[in-house]
Design an enzyme around this catalytic site. Structure first.
Site, PDB file in Angstrom:
ATOM      1  N   ASP A 189       0.811  -1.226   0.000  1.00 21.19           N
ATOM      2  CA  ASP A 189       0.000   0.000   0.000  1.00 21.19           C
ATOM      3  C   ASP A 189       0.844   1.276   0.000  1.00 21.19           C
ATOM      4  O   ASP A 189       0.448   2.303   0.562  1.00 21.19           O
ATOM      5  CB  ASP A 189      -0.968   0.019   1.204  1.00 21.19           C
ATOM      6  CG  ASP A 189      -1.892  -1.184   1.201  1.00 21.19           C
ATOM      7  OD1 ASP A 189      -2.239  -1.648   0.103  1.00 21.19           O
ATOM      8  OD2 ASP A 189      -2.253  -1.651   2.291  1.00 21.19           O
TER       9      ASP A 189
ATOM     10  N   LYS B  32       1.763   2.091  -5.117  1.00 25.88           N
ATOM     11  CA  LYS B  32       2.310   1.517  -6.359  1.00 25.88           C
ATOM     12  C   LYS B  32       1.394   1.796  -7.549  1.00 25.88           C
ATOM     13  O   LYS B  32       1.854   2.108  -8.645  1.00 25.88           O
ATOM     14  CB  LYS B  32       2.512  -0.004  -6.198  1.00 25.88           C
ATOM     15  CG  LYS B  32       3.518  -0.368  -5.116  1.00 25.88           C
ATOM     16  CD  LYS B  32       3.600  -1.858  -4.893  1.00 25.88           C
ATOM     17  CE  LYS B  32       2.356  -2.474  -4.294  1.00 25.88           C
ATOM     18  NZ  LYS B  32       2.063  -2.065  -2.905  1.00 25.88           N
TER      19      LYS B  32
ATOM     20  N   ASN C 108      -5.328 -10.185  -3.620  1.00 24.85           N
ATOM     21  CA  ASN C 108      -5.030  -9.610  -2.303  1.00 24.85           C
ATOM     22  C   ASN C 108      -4.555  -8.161  -2.471  1.00 24.85           C
ATOM     23  O   ASN C 108      -4.645  -7.352  -1.561  1.00 24.85           O
ATOM     24  CB  ASN C 108      -3.973 -10.438  -1.535  1.00 24.85           C
ATOM     25  CG  ASN C 108      -2.744 -10.780  -2.357  1.00 24.85           C
ATOM     26  OD1 ASN C 108      -2.718 -10.594  -3.580  1.00 24.85           O
ATOM     27  ND2 ASN C 108      -1.725 -11.306  -1.711  1.00 24.85           N
TER      28      ASN C 108
ATOM     29  N   GLY D 176      -4.520  -4.290  -3.882  1.00 24.40           N
ATOM     30  CA  GLY D 176      -5.507  -3.258  -4.214  1.00 24.40           C
ATOM     31  C   GLY D 176      -4.713  -2.028  -4.609  1.00 24.40           C
ATOM     32  O   GLY D 176      -4.113  -1.385  -3.756  1.00 24.40           O
ATOM     33  N   HIS D 177      -4.651  -1.747  -5.906  1.00 26.33           N
ATOM     34  CA  HIS D 177      -3.830  -0.641  -6.413  1.00 26.33           C
ATOM     35  C   HIS D 177      -4.744   0.471  -6.905  1.00 26.33           C
ATOM     36  O   HIS D 177      -5.502   0.291  -7.862  1.00 26.33           O
ATOM     37  CB  HIS D 177      -2.907  -1.145  -7.534  1.00 26.33           C
ATOM     38  CG  HIS D 177      -1.910  -2.165  -7.061  1.00 26.33           C
ATOM     39  ND1 HIS D 177      -0.993  -2.776  -7.891  1.00 26.33           N
ATOM     40  CD2 HIS D 177      -1.675  -2.666  -5.822  1.00 26.33           C
ATOM     41  CE1 HIS D 177      -0.247  -3.599  -7.179  1.00 26.33           C
ATOM     42  NE2 HIS D 177      -0.655  -3.565  -5.922  1.00 26.33           N
TER      43      HIS D 177
ATOM     44  N   GLN E 214       1.976  -6.096  -3.166  1.00 27.16           N
ATOM     45  CA  GLN E 214       2.429  -6.192  -1.764  1.00 27.16           C
ATOM     46  C   GLN E 214       3.728  -5.395  -1.582  1.00 27.16           C
ATOM     47  O   GLN E 214       3.933  -4.413  -2.270  1.00 27.16           O
ATOM     48  CB  GLN E 214       2.603  -7.664  -1.332  1.00 27.16           C
ATOM     49  CG  GLN E 214       1.301  -8.423  -1.155  1.00 27.16           C
ATOM     50  CD  GLN E 214       0.700  -8.905  -2.458  1.00 27.16           C
ATOM     51  OE1 GLN E 214       1.354  -9.564  -3.242  1.00 27.16           O
ATOM     52  NE2 GLN E 214      -0.554  -8.595  -2.701  1.00 27.16           N
TER      53      GLN E 214
ATOM     54  N   ARG F 105      -5.629   0.509   8.427  1.00 26.13           N
ATOM     55  CA  ARG F 105      -4.208   0.144   8.380  1.00 26.13           C
ATOM     56  C   ARG F 105      -3.529   0.623   9.651  1.00 26.13           C
ATOM     57  O   ARG F 105      -3.844   1.705  10.159  1.00 26.13           O
ATOM     58  CB  ARG F 105      -3.535   0.780   7.166  1.00 26.13           C
ATOM     59  CG  ARG F 105      -4.063   0.248   5.847  1.00 26.13           C
ATOM     60  CD  ARG F 105      -3.489   1.032   4.664  1.00 26.13           C
ATOM     61  NE  ARG F 105      -3.998   0.526   3.397  1.00 26.13           N
ATOM     62  CZ  ARG F 105      -4.137   1.271   2.303  1.00 26.13           C
ATOM     63  NH1 ARG F 105      -3.805   2.543   2.299  1.00 26.13           N
ATOM     64  NH2 ARG F 105      -4.594   0.728   1.185  1.00 26.13           N
TER      65      ARG F 105
HETATM   66  P1  GDP Z   1      -0.809   0.322  -3.570  1.00 27.12           P
HETATM   67  O1  GDP Z   1      -1.405  -0.940  -3.099  1.00 27.12           O
HETATM   68  O2  GDP Z   1       0.659   0.395  -3.296  1.00 27.12           O
HETATM   69  O3  GDP Z   1      -1.119   0.638  -4.997  1.00 27.12           O
HETATM   70  O4  GDP Z   1      -1.471   1.494  -2.680  1.00 27.12           O
HETATM   71  P2  GDP Z   1      -3.036   1.621  -2.307  1.00 27.12           P
HETATM   72  O5  GDP Z   1      -3.778   2.030  -3.511  1.00 27.12           O
HETATM   73  O6  GDP Z   1      -3.499   0.410  -1.588  1.00 27.12           O
HETATM   74  O7  GDP Z   1      -2.977   2.759  -1.214  1.00 27.12           O
HETATM   75  C1  GDP Z   1      -2.464   4.016  -1.490  1.00 27.12           C
HETATM   76  C2  GDP Z   1      -3.569   5.050  -1.209  1.00 27.12           C
HETATM   77  O8  GDP Z   1      -2.996   6.330  -1.128  1.00 27.12           O
HETATM   78  C3  GDP Z   1      -4.599   5.134  -2.322  1.00 27.12           C
HETATM   79  O9  GDP Z   1      -5.840   5.494  -1.759  1.00 27.12           O
HETATM   80  C4  GDP Z   1      -4.065   6.257  -3.192  1.00 27.12           C
HETATM   81  O10 GDP Z   1      -5.092   6.911  -3.926  1.00 27.12           O
HETATM   82  C5  GDP Z   1      -3.482   7.174  -2.168  1.00 27.12           C
HETATM   83  N1  GDP Z   1      -2.313   7.949  -2.597  1.00 27.12           N
HETATM   84  C6  GDP Z   1      -1.311   7.607  -3.450  1.00 27.12           C
HETATM   85  N2  GDP Z   1      -0.367   8.563  -3.475  1.00 27.12           N
HETATM   86  C7  GDP Z   1      -0.768   9.527  -2.626  1.00 27.12           C
HETATM   87  C8  GDP Z   1      -0.192  10.760  -2.179  1.00 27.12           C
HETATM   88  O11 GDP Z   1       0.891  11.156  -2.580  1.00 27.12           O
HETATM   89  N3  GDP Z   1      -0.911  11.480  -1.257  1.00 27.12           N
HETATM   90  C9  GDP Z   1      -2.114  11.072  -0.774  1.00 27.12           C
HETATM   91  N4  GDP Z   1      -2.714  11.828   0.130  1.00 27.12           N
HETATM   92  N5  GDP Z   1      -2.674   9.921  -1.163  1.00 27.12           N
HETATM   93  C10 GDP Z   1      -2.006   9.142  -2.059  1.00 27.12           C
HETATM   94  P1  IMO Z   2      -0.916  -4.183  -2.242  1.00 26.31           P
HETATM   95  O1  IMO Z   2      -0.450  -4.756  -3.559  1.00 26.31           O
HETATM   96  C1  IMO Z   2      -0.920  -4.536   2.102  1.00 26.31           C
HETATM   97  C2  IMO Z   2      -1.035  -8.592   3.754  1.00 26.31           C
HETATM   98  C3  IMO Z   2      -2.272  -9.033   4.494  1.00 26.31           C
HETATM   99  C4  IMO Z   2      -1.646  -9.979   5.509  1.00 26.31           C
HETATM  100  C5  IMO Z   2      -0.552 -10.657   4.705  1.00 26.31           C
HETATM  101  C6  IMO Z   2      -0.955 -12.007   4.114  1.00 26.31           C
HETATM  102  O2  IMO Z   2      -2.216  -3.476  -2.331  1.00 26.31           O
HETATM  103  O3  IMO Z   2       0.171  -3.391  -1.606  1.00 26.31           O
HETATM  104  P2  IMO Z   2      -2.522 -12.690   2.058  1.00 26.31           P
HETATM  105  O4  IMO Z   2      -3.954 -12.422   1.795  1.00 26.31           O
HETATM  106  O5  IMO Z   2      -1.588 -12.160   1.018  1.00 26.31           O
HETATM  107  O6  IMO Z   2      -2.233 -14.126   2.362  1.00 26.31           O
HETATM  108  O7  IMO Z   2      -2.197 -11.888   3.429  1.00 26.31           O
HETATM  109  O8  IMO Z   2      -0.243  -9.763   3.647  1.00 26.31           O
HETATM  110  N1  IMO Z   2      -1.276  -8.096   2.373  1.00 26.31           N
HETATM  111  C7  IMO Z   2      -1.189  -6.812   2.025  1.00 26.31           C
HETATM  112  N2  IMO Z   2      -0.971  -5.707   2.765  1.00 26.31           N
HETATM  113  N3  IMO Z   2      -1.047  -4.440   0.760  1.00 26.31           N
HETATM  114  C8  IMO Z   2      -1.242  -5.530  -0.014  1.00 26.31           C
HETATM  115  O9  IMO Z   2      -1.231  -5.486  -1.354  1.00 26.31           O
HETATM  116  C9  IMO Z   2      -1.368  -6.782   0.625  1.00 26.31           C
HETATM  117  N4  IMO Z   2      -1.586  -8.042   0.185  1.00 26.31           N
HETATM  118  C10 IMO Z   2      -1.513  -8.826   1.255  1.00 26.31           C
HETATM  119  O10 IMO Z   2      -2.918  -7.948   5.117  1.00 26.31           O
HETATM  120  O11 IMO Z   2      -1.023  -9.246   6.527  1.00 26.31           O
HETATM  121 MG    MG Z   3      -2.945  -1.620  -1.851  1.00 22.57          MG
END
Ligand code: GDP
Ligand code: IMO
Ligand code: MG
Length: 422
Positions: free
Chosen positions: A13, A16, A38, A40-41, A222, A303
């Site tokens: 998270d 990415k 698993n 979520g981008h 991840q 988180r």
């Molecule tokens: P990922 O799994 O690495 O792609 O990240 P996620 O999408 O799960 O979580 C990142 C969250 O932060 C999302 O809701 C994005 O829209 C948000 N986000 C990304 N970059 C920024 C930033 O620079 N500032 C803020 N405030 N939010 C951001």
């Molecule tokens: P992105 O790509 C954050 C965490 C779960 C748990 C552990 C194992 O959005 O960054 P799993 O379901 O993979 O067997 O769970 O890994 N986890 C993540 N945490 N971002 C993710 O993906 C994750 N994918 C799995 O919360 O701790």
């Molecule tokens: Mg994510």
């Protein structure tokens, strides 16, 4: 020609999705190499917000071809839902999405077993998407692969054999109702009819593309500390999100990978259980969660939040070979008067030389902090590095020095436009 890996440097998270969307503009192909639904981008474009679980974050740019590599585990329902979402937004995906014939399928019993095991006492805090049980079958050499969908007889036979064993476990070990084999066969045959056209030998496709001088961005899911080998085992996922996984998960040889970009959140978060040395269990931690909107993109879970851990990210730099980093969510720190950065750990009073992934040590370490002054200014509309407040620049140069990389991009908000490139 260039092949670049984008890797999460912390516990996932990091942002990415946003960065792959930004960098993707310069690439011909974006490929996922591990994990499954698993992940979520999130990508925000204009007033629209997309969350991708399986399809690479390059899909929003119609001149990019997207590949789901052999290292990914695919949940048919999640994939079809995502294809529908993309098409219903008027984005064409025909001839621009390819799925590896060698990728493994998540089956209903994988999700069921994941959730049953999570209700026991050795909980990991998984996403419940069947990831662990699916990779379990892969490495036990009994998994069902995408290619198996192409032969009805083989598919039926494999589902029957697997379900016989799984039903035994469900009944005798967990005392829950058995699954119906005919229903699963029908469901997966129906799935085949919908995705046949995307299936191909993606390793050959990607290697041919390299020979034709096309550029490829490999999108990790991840993060490094969730890596099954290099993460905080057993509180990890069941794949290799680290840069090495990009090679095995796509069939692109390591010698063809040119660079690794680390995605680094300006602070630290973690979802699920496991040690987290810089976790803030106080009011400031609550505020960080609120300002950063730190709730899971896949499960909606809050988180866990903490200060930036340079000792951890330095370890991540070493494992992945990160030379350049994209710093995300810097804007979220604008709310603090003082910002802490962890520069090392002490264990039993002694400074540690190396990052310990071992649970028993990591649970006992004492983070060593330096305190930096905040900037208390809204930076979400800043487009040039020079316009950032002096204390924000100071923070960036401090974390870059302590973590051992150069910064190539700074994100100051979720939208495409809220990005400063260096
Ligand atoms: P990922 O799994 O690495 O792609 O990240 P996620 O999408 O799960 O979580 C990142 C969250 O932060 C999302 O809701 C994005 O829209 C948000 N986000 C990304 N970059 C920024 C930033 O620079 N500032 C803020 N405030 N939010 C951001
Ligand atoms: P992105 O790509 C954050 C965490 C779960 C748990 C552990 C194992 O959005 O960054 P799993 O379901 O993979 O067997 O769970 O890994 N986890 C993540 N945490 N971002 C993710 O993906 C994750 N994918 C799995 O919360 O701790
Ligand atoms: Mg994510």
């Amino acid at each position: 020609m260039s092949v670049t890996v984008v890797v999460g440097s912390q516990w996932g998270d990091e942002g990415k999705g946003k960065i792959v969307d930004i960098l993707g503009e310069r690439f011909d192909i974006v490929a996922r190499y591990q994990g499954g639904a698993n992940a979520g981008h999130t990508i925000e474009v204009g007033d629209k917000k997309f969350i991708f679980h399986l399809i690479p974050a390059g899909i929003l740019r119609e001149d990019i071809t997207c590949v789901i590599g052999n290292g990914v585990v695919i949940d048919p329902n999640a994939l079809l839902e995502e294809i529908n979402l993309i098409e219903s937004n008027g984005i064409n995906i025909s001839n621009r999405l390819f799925i590896s014939h060698n990728a493994h399928l998540i089956m209903p019993y994988h999700k069921l077993l994941d959730n049953i095991r999570e209700s026991g006492k050795n909980k990991i805090g998984t996403t419940g998407r069947g990831i662990g049980p699916c990779y379990n079958d892969k490495y036990a050499r009994k998994g069902i692969r995408i290619a198996d969908l192409l032969d009805k007889k083989i598919l039926e036979e494999k589902i029957r054999t697997n379900l016989k064993e799984k039903n035994n476990i469900l009944k005798k070990v967990y005392n829950v109702e058995e699954l119906n084999v005919e229903e699963i066969i029908d469901e997966y045959l129906a799935f085949d009819a919908k995705i046949d056209k995307y299936i191909t030998d993606t390793a050959s496709y990607l290697n041919n593309a390299i020979n034709e001088n096309k550029s490829i961005l490999l999108e990790g899911a991840q993060g490094t500390l969730l890596d099954v080998d290099h993460g905080t085992y057993p509180y990890v996922t069941s794949s290799n999100p680290t840069a090495g996984g990009a090679s095995t998960g796509t069939g692109i040889p390591p010698t063809k990978i040119d660079s690794v970009v680390g995605i680094v959140k300006a602070y630290t978060t973690r979802v699920g259980l496991g040690p987290f040395p810089t976790e803030m269990l106080d009011e400031e931690g609550e505020e960080l969660r609120k300002w950063g909107a730190e709730f899971g993109a896949t499960t909606g879970r809050p988180r866990r939040c903490g200060w930036y851990d340079a000792f951890l990210v330095n370890y991540s730099r070493m494992i992945n070979g990160i030379e350049r980093a994209a710093i995300t969510k810097l804007d979220v720190l604008s709310n603090f008067d003082k910002i802490k950065v962890c520069t090392g750990y002490k264990l039993d009073g002694k400074a540690l030389k190396h990052f310990p992934t071992d649970k028993s040590k990591l649970e006992r370490v004492e983070p060593v902090y330096e305190i930096l002054p905040g900037w208390k200014t809204d930076i979400t509309n800043i487009k040039n590095f020079n316009e950032l407040p002096a204390n924000a620049k100071n923070y960036l140069s401090f974390i870059s020095e302590k973590s051992g990389f150069e910064i190539s991009l700074i994100s100051v908000g979720p939208k495409r436009s809220q990005t400063i490139e260096l």
